[in-house]
Design a protein around this motif. Structure first.
Motif, mmCIF file in Angstrom:
data_model
loop_
_atom_site.group_PDB
_atom_site.id
_atom_site.type_symbol
_atom_site.label_atom_id
_atom_site.label_comp_id
_atom_site.label_asym_id
_atom_site.label_seq_id
_atom_site.Cartn_x
_atom_site.Cartn_y
_atom_site.Cartn_z
ATOM 1 N N CYS A 176 0.838 -1.202 0.000
ATOM 2 C CA CYS A 176 0.000 0.000 0.000
ATOM 3 C C CYS A 176 0.868 1.246 0.000
ATOM 4 O O CYS A 176 1.844 1.338 0.758
ATOM 5 C CB CYS A 176 -0.917 0.016 1.222
ATOM 6 S SG CYS A 176 -2.104 -1.345 1.275
ATOM 7 N N THR A 177 0.503 2.212 -0.838
ATOM 8 C CA THR A 177 1.174 3.505 -0.882
ATOM 9 C C THR A 177 0.110 4.588 -0.722
ATOM 10 O O THR A 177 -1.084 4.301 -0.639
ATOM 11 C CB THR A 177 1.928 3.704 -2.207
ATOM 12 O OG1 THR A 177 0.976 3.909 -3.261
ATOM 13 C CG2 THR A 177 2.785 2.485 -2.533
ATOM 14 N N SER A 178 0.547 5.833 -0.725
ATOM 15 C CA SER A 178 -0.405 6.939 -0.577
ATOM 16 C C SER A 178 -1.279 7.113 -1.807
ATOM 17 O O SER A 178 -2.344 7.744 -1.732
ATOM 18 C CB SER A 178 0.350 8.248 -0.298
ATOM 19 O OG SER A 178 1.264 8.527 -1.344
ATOM 20 N N ASP A 179 -0.863 6.538 -2.947
ATOM 21 C CA ASP A 179 -1.653 6.731 -4.165
ATOM 22 C C ASP A 179 -2.284 5.447 -4.696
ATOM 23 O O ASP A 179 -2.846 5.431 -5.785
ATOM 24 C CB ASP A 179 -0.797 7.372 -5.259
ATOM 25 C CG ASP A 179 0.225 6.402 -5.848
ATOM 26 O OD1 ASP A 179 0.482 5.361 -5.210
ATOM 27 O OD2 ASP A 179 0.751 6.688 -6.932
ATOM 28 N N GLY A 180 -2.203 4.340 -3.937
ATOM 29 C CA GLY A 180 -2.857 3.146 -4.423
ATOM 30 C C GLY A 180 -2.365 1.864 -3.774
ATOM 31 O O GLY A 180 -1.543 1.870 -2.856
ATOM 32 N N ILE A 181 -2.895 0.747 -4.285
ATOM 33 C CA ILE A 181 -2.560 -0.585 -3.783
ATOM 34 C C ILE A 181 -1.929 -1.379 -4.920
ATOM 35 O O ILE A 181 -2.448 -1.398 -6.048
ATOM 36 C CB ILE A 181 -3.816 -1.309 -3.268
ATOM 37 C CG1 ILE A 181 -4.457 -0.514 -2.123
ATOM 38 C CG2 ILE A 181 -3.471 -2.720 -2.796
ATOM 39 C CD1 ILE A 181 -5.787 -1.074 -1.667
ATOM 40 N N TYR A 182 -0.806 -2.031 -4.625
ATOM 41 C CA TYR A 182 -0.077 -2.804 -5.623
ATOM 42 C C TYR A 182 -0.092 -4.278 -5.246
ATOM 43 O O TYR A 182 -0.090 -4.630 -4.061
ATOM 44 C CB TYR A 182 1.366 -2.308 -5.726
ATOM 45 C CG TYR A 182 1.480 -0.911 -6.292
ATOM 46 C CD1 TYR A 182 1.834 -0.696 -7.617
ATOM 47 C CD2 TYR A 182 1.217 0.200 -5.492
ATOM 48 C CE1 TYR A 182 1.938 0.590 -8.140
ATOM 49 C CE2 TYR A 182 1.311 1.488 -5.998
ATOM 50 C CZ TYR A 182 1.669 1.668 -7.320
ATOM 51 O OH TYR A 182 1.763 2.945 -7.829
ATOM 52 N N TYR A 183 -0.087 -5.128 -6.274
ATOM 53 C CA TYR A 183 -0.236 -6.570 -6.049
ATOM 54 C C TYR A 183 0.786 -7.350 -6.873
ATOM 55 O O TYR A 183 1.139 -6.964 -7.989
ATOM 56 C CB TYR A 183 -1.643 -7.015 -6.439
ATOM 57 C CG TYR A 183 -1.820 -8.514 -6.509
ATOM 58 C CD1 TYR A 183 -2.016 -9.272 -5.354
ATOM 59 C CD2 TYR A 183 -1.772 -9.179 -7.740
ATOM 60 C CE1 TYR A 183 -2.161 -10.648 -5.418
ATOM 61 C CE2 TYR A 183 -1.914 -10.553 -7.809
ATOM 62 C CZ TYR A 183 -2.109 -11.281 -6.649
ATOM 63 O OH TYR A 183 -2.246 -12.645 -6.718
ATOM 64 N N ASN A 184 1.236 -8.482 -6.325
ATOM 65 C CA ASN A 184 2.126 -9.381 -7.057
ATOM 66 C C ASN A 184 1.936 -10.800 -6.524
ATOM 67 O O ASN A 184 1.934 -11.012 -5.307
ATOM 68 C CB ASN A 184 3.591 -8.955 -6.881
ATOM 69 C CG ASN A 184 4.536 -9.729 -7.784
ATOM 70 O OD1 ASN A 184 4.108 -10.464 -8.657
ATOM 71 N ND2 ASN A 184 5.825 -9.555 -7.556
ATOM 72 N N TYR A 185 1.761 -11.761 -7.443
ATOM 73 C CA TYR A 185 1.684 -13.167 -7.045
ATOM 74 C C TYR A 185 3.095 -13.735 -7.130
ATOM 75 O O TYR A 185 3.663 -13.893 -8.218
ATOM 76 C CB TYR A 185 0.734 -13.943 -7.951
ATOM 77 C CG TYR A 185 0.517 -15.379 -7.507
ATOM 78 C CD1 TYR A 185 0.237 -15.680 -6.175
ATOM 79 C CD2 TYR A 185 0.596 -16.425 -8.416
ATOM 80 C CE1 TYR A 185 0.043 -16.989 -5.758
ATOM 81 C CE2 TYR A 185 0.392 -17.740 -8.008
ATOM 82 C CZ TYR A 185 0.118 -18.006 -6.677
ATOM 83 O OH TYR A 185 -0.072 -19.313 -6.271
ATOM 84 N N LEU A 186 3.666 -14.076 -5.995
ATOM 85 C CA LEU A 186 5.085 -14.369 -5.895
ATOM 86 C C LEU A 186 5.491 -15.717 -6.478
ATOM 87 O O LEU A 186 6.681 -15.981 -6.657
ATOM 88 C CB LEU A 186 5.524 -14.280 -4.433
ATOM 89 C CG LEU A 186 5.316 -12.910 -3.776
ATOM 90 C CD1 LEU A 186 5.663 -12.974 -2.293
ATOM 91 C CD2 LEU A 186 6.149 -11.843 -4.476
ATOM 92 N N ARG A 187 4.530 -16.568 -6.788
ATOM 93 C CA ARG A 187 4.877 -17.876 -7.345
ATOM 94 C C ARG A 187 5.074 -17.833 -8.860
ATOM 95 O O ARG A 187 5.448 -18.838 -9.461
ATOM 96 C CB ARG A 187 3.804 -18.907 -6.984
ATOM 97 C CG ARG A 187 3.752 -19.221 -5.500
ATOM 98 C CD ARG A 187 2.854 -20.384 -5.192
ATOM 99 N NE ARG A 187 2.781 -20.644 -3.769
ATOM 100 C CZ ARG A 187 2.078 -21.638 -3.215
ATOM 101 N NH1 ARG A 187 1.406 -22.464 -3.991
ATOM 102 N NH2 ARG A 187 2.049 -21.795 -1.908
ATOM 103 N N ILE A 188 4.812 -16.684 -9.457
ATOM 104 C CA ILE A 188 5.041 -16.527 -10.890
ATOM 105 C C ILE A 188 6.413 -15.888 -11.090
ATOM 106 O O ILE A 188 6.631 -14.742 -10.687
ATOM 107 C CB ILE A 188 3.951 -15.654 -11.540
ATOM 108 C CG1 ILE A 188 2.577 -16.308 -11.366
ATOM 109 C CG2 ILE A 188 4.254 -15.440 -13.015
ATOM 110 C CD1 ILE A 188 1.443 -15.498 -11.942
#
Length: 222
Positions: free
Chosen positions: A196-208
Motif C-alpha cells: 500500500c502507498t499513498s496513491d494506491g494498492i499494488y499486487y504481485n503473485y510471488l509464485r510466478i
C-alpha cells in the motif's frame, strides 16, 4: 477455528494508554480475560507489531517502550518467552526499537531493528543468528525500513522508502524494486504480496517467476 486476536488500548486518569490483547471467537465473542502488554506510564511513544508462526500456534508480539521488548505467547495468549538484547555483551545481537516482525515456516523470527536500520534474525529458541541490510550492505543497505513480510520460500520482503528489498533467509540481497511513491505497508498472504502507498494498492503473485508489482484498479475509486 476462526479465532483471532485484537489489540486495543484504554486510558485511566493522567496516564497514557494501556495496551491489551484479547482473543475473539469466530462469532465475535470475547474468550477469557484480556492480556495487558503495556503498563501505564507518562511516556506515550511505543510501537506494536504482531505475527503468528506458520502453524498459527505461536503469537509474537513486539512492543517498544523505553527500549525494546519481544514476547512470544501461545495461541491462547499464555506467555512462552521473551527476547531482550539491548544490554547484551554480544554487540552483534544488540537491537533497539523493533517496529515490524514476521516468523518463517522454520520458526525463525525476523524483525526490523529501526535504531540501526537493519534486519535481525533469531531462531525459535531466541538465539541470535545474523543481521543484514545494515551499514555496509552496498546496494541492499536499508535506509528507512518500515515493514517486512515473509513468503512461503522464506524470502524476506522489506518496505524501505519507495523500494521493496528482497533478501533470502541467509541475509543475501536478491532484488531491489522501486515504486514512484513511499510504501506505507506490505503484506504477504499465501504468496500474494500486497503493498500500500499513498496513491494506491499494488499486487504481485510471488509464485510466478519474474512477475512485477501491478497497481490495482478498484471500482469506484480513481
Amino acid at each position: 477455528d476462526g479465532t483471532f486476536i485484537i489489540a486495543f488500548s484504554g486510558s485511566e486518569g493522567y496516564y497514557d494508554d494501556e495496551v491489551y490483547l484479547q482473543l475473539i471467537s469466530s462469532t465475535g465473542e470475547k474468550i477469557g480475560s484480556n492480556l495487558k502488554i503495556k503498563d501505564k506510564a507518562y511516556d506515550t511513544s511505543y510501537d506494536l507489531a504482531m505475527s503468528t508462526d506458520s502453524t498459527d500456534e505461536t503469537l509474537v508480539v513486539i512492543y517498544t517502550r523505553y527500549g525494546a521488548s519481544i514476547k512470544r505467547f501461545d495461541k491462547n495468549l499464555n506467555y512462552v518467552s521473551s527476547l531482550y538484547k539491548r544490554e547484551s555483551e554480544n554487540i552483534e545481537e544488540q537491537f533497539g526499537y523493533p517496529i515490524s516482525c514476521a516468523t518463517s515456516n522454520m520458526g525463525d523470527l525476523y524483525f526490523i531493528d529501526s535504531e540501526n536500520s537493519r534486519i535481525m534474525k533469531f531462531d525459535i529458541f531466541g538465539n541470535y543468528v545474523l543481521s543484514f541490510g545494515g551499514f555496509g550492505a552496498g546496494r541492499f543497505q536499508l535506509d528507512n525500513p518500515k515493514q517486512l513480510a515473509i513468503n512461503s520460500a522464506n524470502l524476506i520482503f522489506v518496505a524501505d522508502g519507495n523500494d521493496i528489498v528482497v533478501f533470502d533467509q541467509y541475509g543475501n540481497g536478491i532484488s531491489r524494486n522501486s515504486l514512484d511513491t513511499t510504501i506505507i505497508s506490505i503484506r504477504i498472504i499465501f504468496d500474494h504480496l500486497i503493498a500500500c502507498t499513498s496513491d494506491g494498492i499494488y499486487y504481485n503473485y510471488l509464485r510466478i517467476p519474474e512477475s512485477n508489482l501491478t497497481k490495482l484498479k478498484i471500482e469506484g475509486i480513481d
